[in-house]
Design an enzyme around this catalytic site. Structure first.
Site, PDB file in Angstrom:
ATOM      1  N   GLN A 108     -55.831 -44.146 -20.959  1.00  9.96           N
ATOM      2  CA  GLN A 108     -55.066 -45.783 -21.253  1.00  9.96           C
ATOM      3  C   GLN A 108     -55.471 -46.949 -21.617  1.00  9.96           C
ATOM      4  OE1 GLN A 108     -52.276 -44.487 -17.614  1.00  9.96           O
ATOM      5  NE2 GLN A 108     -51.269 -46.517 -17.902  1.00  9.96           N
ATOM      6  N   CYS A 118     -47.009 -50.220 -12.542  1.00 12.03           N
ATOM      7  CA  CYS A 118     -46.415 -51.399 -11.819  1.00 12.03           C
ATOM      8  C   CYS A 118     -47.427 -52.333 -12.137  1.00 12.03           C
ATOM      9  CB  CYS A 118     -46.046 -50.622 -11.024  1.00 12.03           C
ATOM     10  SG  CYS A 118     -46.301 -51.863  -9.220  1.00 12.03           S
TER      11      CYS A 118
END
Lengths: 788, 206
Positions: A222, A373
């Site tokens: 990512q 989150c």
């Protein structure tokens, strides 16, 4: 939605279909496992069956007899190159491959390299490892016992299993408040260890080119740029300096934080490719992913709230025990060992809070990642929203009324929280009111009252959360020292079509569409003519990647800022073309026109063409801009979620009858994508609330390390999500957006838990730990004599 | 992963004879599915092997068997086994308590096994482990009964039939087979079938 642009331009507010989906739906996505290079070898990994054991010997002779098995790599092999250890993002250390001790079940023990994947797996089965098992430390509370063995004997001078202590807020003031308060409530909560379950597991192809001394790393990451820098820092001593490393993150099938860390498999693949000079592919299977990669959550929280009898919240106190497993491999900004847990004072107006945390080592896999989150916000929101309901129950006040009474008011923003955050904007009353109206809240309360008289179980649960996303301002936020800005580079071609590149990396969020819409909004170039690229460090500008709902707040802002730089340039060119002063020009989407003479205008396409063919003397030719956006503050999205459950009073089956989610993520770029994000996020919030938990026995065996036993909710289990929104733009963000990806995952679990506890509260139930399964409810009903 | 299995069964042989077999590891081990004794160290300590296959997970455990207690007067024994998988995939520990009592002219055998399993098998079969152990024990009961019966002359055949009937559900050696013999090879296919049936029976409350 009010849109400034036409549907053809497709700027902000249009529900454009996702540009990337045509390739995904046609099976033309390009994932790491699709990468096939000439001469490529395959790797599989031998893993430990023990949670804690000495390795007495590794015998690879049988494996090496299998035709096609090229090599078996152990920690001792890597030790020769000093590659057997690696740093974690939290400045802890982690074994790449062990030389003598294994610290958790499924830990990497050796790697088998073979000509194809199946042979590699056969080779792995044939490797014999002799272990001497030791008694593991599994319970985090017991890990601090004086008689518990010290697990990290590799760390010099370590005499216990304690990792760090963290605290924030005013301890003395909070203690005094709790001593004197009229009402104090307290609950012990466990936010269970869970795991990201993205469709695509982790993997890579490490391709080291000996001749050019160059590494191309195709990898499920990512944060490709950060990985490139880390590789250069770790492998610079063998000649892999940063210009010789290219990280390519192709299409990713879901990340959710699980693809932020560097796992040993990646490092082994690089090391082996470096040594044998051939591309090495490693793709883990589902069980390896569940059992060995970084987990999420696993916070044991003692939550307390103090207030008055008439419902005013005065303060909160949270004490956390964080189980990090074998090493602290969290994926947090460096200065935040508990991530942004300090958002846990919630959406309520009070000024006294104290939070503290202690982290410990155990013989479990290391972590934890921020699963959809913003760094431990899920844990924080669960604690505050559960304890708020507990407080309402204690004083006999409706939880909706109690929240309305305590919300920070719209005109109090920017609002300074007791733990030091400055909330940018919000309208919490409007959000909750909208959710209650959508639901018909008071009618349902009446229904509940009548049902209770008949012995039927029904509950209503509310969660009114404040999120903190968009990490982050460079004064506080960095990862391994690199500031957490993000970037955009826009290059418009002579014919007025553009390519835009970013430092982030979509894993399904729809960046190829939303970033194009932001640029379309700012420049009037149709979104369909803007090609968005991410994930290749050789072409994209430097950025910290996509996680924690940071892409829109950072790279999205960078896109708007870069586009505005181009608009400034366009104005100069238009003035030149129209032979007027810049001050005489006005912008309307897609063109500059002369004030008072709208027929005299130049479209953005004409202007761009001129930038290449007829640019003013003294001006740089071309039409390109780059912006590195360092946000002045984080953004604070919020939401009001209400869940209604019916519980069968014979079977204890829990049925979610309604779930209303009103989100406020500021200005919306693409309503359809936001809704899709909310649907997915809510389902991932339902998951830990009722299904998911990684369970370990006292020997450290994982008891549900496959999808047979680790329960993921599917469309079958998901209720009908009713979504909606309020819009409170972020005052400091260029386009007023806040980010939405994680809000539903963060906000849903306490709404569901609160609803189930509410259904049982008249029986004396004040708290239940998630996941709340029918069996847990049945046990309660059985205890209370309702079912036998 | 830990589990406790208890089994009570009846044989029509006199208690002293049953005890004679039960207390002799060389005899008793031949009844344990997949097990063999490879070395006798002394009267109380042995080395042995157990092969276990369940689905894709195969384990060859080799380890030690220790007779912790052998109380002839009370007809009670405690046996401990400890094994490591030969390929390093895990380990297993077992404590077995056996007690014989005279009942209705025959003998009642009461077994309790505490089994602790670490590694691949525990991961894979956590929810099936009770069924697996139960089936293994059933198989053991069948084998043990056959062993006792085999030592008898023809009249004992009825006993064998009776016990074999019980053993039938355990899916061990074909009860039809006239030649009394112990079959301690591990019948993985039948075992898996019986376990799966047991699992579904429980699932549907049967």
């Amino acid at each position: 939605m009010n849109c400034k642009t036409s549907r053809e331009v497709g700027g902000m507010g249009h529900s454009l279909k996702r540009k990337e989906d045509s390739r995904f739906l046609a099976g033309k996505g390009n994932y790491v496992d699709d990468v096939k290079l000439p001469g490529m070898l395959h790797m599989d990994i031998v893993r430990s069956p023990y949670a804690y054991a000495k390795i007495k010997s590794i015998d690879a002779s049988e494996a090496l007899k299998i035709p096609g098995v090229i090599a078996v790599v152990t920690g001792k092999d890597l030790e020769q190159y000093n590659l057997h250890w690696m740093p974690t993002l939290m400045s802890d250390t982690q074994m790449v491959l062990p030389t003598d001790t294994v610290m958790y079940q499924s830990q990497e023990v050796a790697a088998v390299i073979a000509t194809d994947r199946y042979t590699a797996r056969d080779g792995k089965e044939a490797v014999k490892v002799e272990y001497e098992p030791m008694k593991p430390v599994i319970d985090p509370y017991k890990s601090l016992d004086p008689e518990a063995p010290v697990l990290r004997t590799d760390k010099e001078g370590k005499t216990d299993n304690h990792i760090w202590h963290w605290e924030v807020g005013d301890k003395d003031k909070t203690s005094k408040l709790f001593e004197e308060a009229e009402v104090v409530v307290k609950e012990q909560m466990h936010i269970p260890r869970i795991h990201v379950a993205s469709i695509e597991t982790c993997g890579c192809v490490a391709d080291y080119d000996k001749v050019n001394n160059h590494l191309t790393m195709y990898m499920t990451t990512q944060a490709p740029h950060a990985i490139r820098t880390v590789i250069a820092l770790v492998a610079g001593h063998v000649g892999l300096t940063e210009e010789k490393v290219r990280v390519i993150s192709p299409d990713i099938g879901g990340g959710f934080g699980g693809k932020v860390p560097v796992y040993p498999g990646y490092v082994i693949a690089i090391a082996v490719s470096f040594l044998v000079g051939k591309p090495i592919k490693w793709v883990e299977d589902r069980s390896e992913n569940l059992q060995a990669d970084s987990f999420a959550r696993d916070y044991h929280i003692t939550a307390e709230m103090a207030g008055t009898k008439d419902g005013k919240i005065l303060g909160t106190r949270f004490k956390i025990l964080a189980d990090h497993g074998y090493t602290d491999a969290s994926a947090n900004p460096s200065k935040f060992p508990t991530g942004l847990f300090s958002i846990g004072t919630g959406s309520y107006d009070y000024d006294t809070a104290f939070m503290e945390a202690d982290a410990v080592y155990t013989n479990k896999p290391p972590g934890g990642v921020a699963y959809r989150c913003s760094f431990r916000v899920t844990e924080a929101v669960h604690a505050i929203e559960r304890i708020t309901d507990r407080f309402a129950l204690e004083i006999g006040k409706d939880p909706a009324d109690l929240r309305m009474q305590n919300f920070i008011k719209k005109d109090q923003f920017p609002w300074k929280s007791p733990t030091g955050w400055e909330y940018d904007s919000g309208d919490y009353h409007a959000g909750l009111q909208k959710a209650m109206d959508t639901l018909g809240y008071w009618d349902l309360r009446k229904e509940q009252e009548e049902k209770r008289k008949r012995g039927e179980l029904m509950g209503i649960g509310i969660s009114t959360f404040t999120e903190i996303v968009g990490a982050g301002p460079s004064k506080d936020f960095d990862i391994l020292g690199i500031k957490m800005f993000d970037s955009a580079e826009i290059r418009v071609h002579p014919t007025g079509k553009a390519i835009a590149r970013f430092g982030t990396k979509s894993q399904g969020q729809g960046h190829e569409t939303t970033y194009a819409q932001i640029i379309a909004e700012e420049l009037g170039i149709p979104a369909e003519n803007i090609q968005v690229e991410e994930g290749d460090t050789d072409t994209a500008p430097y950025g910290l990647g996509t996680y924690a709902s940071r892409s829109t707040p950072t790279a999205g802002a960078a896109a708007a800022m870069a586009a505005r730089k181009l608009r400034d340039k366009a104005k100069k060119i238009a003035a030149h073309l129209l032979e007027v002063s810049e001050d005489d020009l006005e912008w309307e989407v897609g063109k500059f026109f002369v004030k008072g003479a709208p027929e005299k205008s130049k479209t953005i396409q004409e202007i761009v063409f001129a930038a290449y063919t007829n640019h003013p003397q003294g001006m740089e030719a071309g039409f390109e801009a780059t912006h590195y956006y360092d946000p002045p503050n984080l953004t604070f999205p919020s939401g009001a979620y209400i869940c209604v459950v019916d519980i069968d009073n014979e079977t204890a089956e829990i049925k979610i009858r309604r779930f209303v989610a009103i989100d406020d993520c500021g200005n919306i770029i693409n309503p359809m994508i936001v809704q899709g994000q909310v649907h997915g996020g809510l389902t991932q919030g339902l998951a830990p609330a009722m299904y998911e938990e990684l369970i370990y026995d006292e020997e450290g065996n994982i008891l549900n390390g496959t999808f047979m036993d680790y329960l993921l909710p599917t469309a079958v289990e998901s209720p009908n999500w009713e979504t909606g929104h309020t819009i409170t733009p972020s005052p400091h963000h260029p386009i007023g957006a806040k980010g939405v990806g994680e809000s539903p995952t963060v906000g849903a679990p306490p709404a569901i838990a609160n609803a189930i506890v509410d259904a049982l509260s008249h029986l004396g139930v004040t708290h239940m730990d998630i996941p709340i399964t029918p069996y847990k409810v049945w046990k309660v009903l059985n205890e209370k004599g309702i079912v036998q | 992963m830990k589990t406790t299995i208890n089994k009570v069964f009846q044989v029509s042989e006199p208690i002293d004879k049953v005890w004679h077999y039960l207390s002799d590891p060389a005899k008793i081990v031949t009844c344990v599915p997949g097990a063999s004794i490879t070395e006798k160290i002394d009267d109380k300590n042995y080395k042995g092997q157990v092969s276990l296959k369940f689905g894709p997970v195969k384990s060859d455990y080799s380890g030690e068997i220790v007779i912790e207690e052998l109380d002839q007067s009370a007809h009670r024994m405690i046996l401990q086994g400890k094994g490591l998988d030969s390929k390093g995939k895990g380990s297993a520990d077992m404590t077995m308590n056996g007690l014989l009592t005279e009942k209705d002219g025959g003998t009642e055998v009461n077994f309790t096994m505490d089994v602790s399993i670490v590694g691949m098998l525990a991961q894979f079969g956590s929810r099936l482990i009770n069924d697996v152990s139960d089936q293994l024990l059933n198989q053991f009961v069948g084998n043990f009964s056959n062993l006792l019966a085999a030592d008898n002359s023809a009249p004992a055949a009825t006993t064998q039939a009776a016990t074999a009937k019980e053993a039938a559900q355990t899916s061990t050696a074909a009860p039809e087979a006239p030649a009394p013999q112990t079959d301690n090879s591990l019948n993985a296919f039948a075992l898996a079938g019986a376990v799966v049936k047991g699992f579904f029976r429980r699932l549907f409350g049967g």
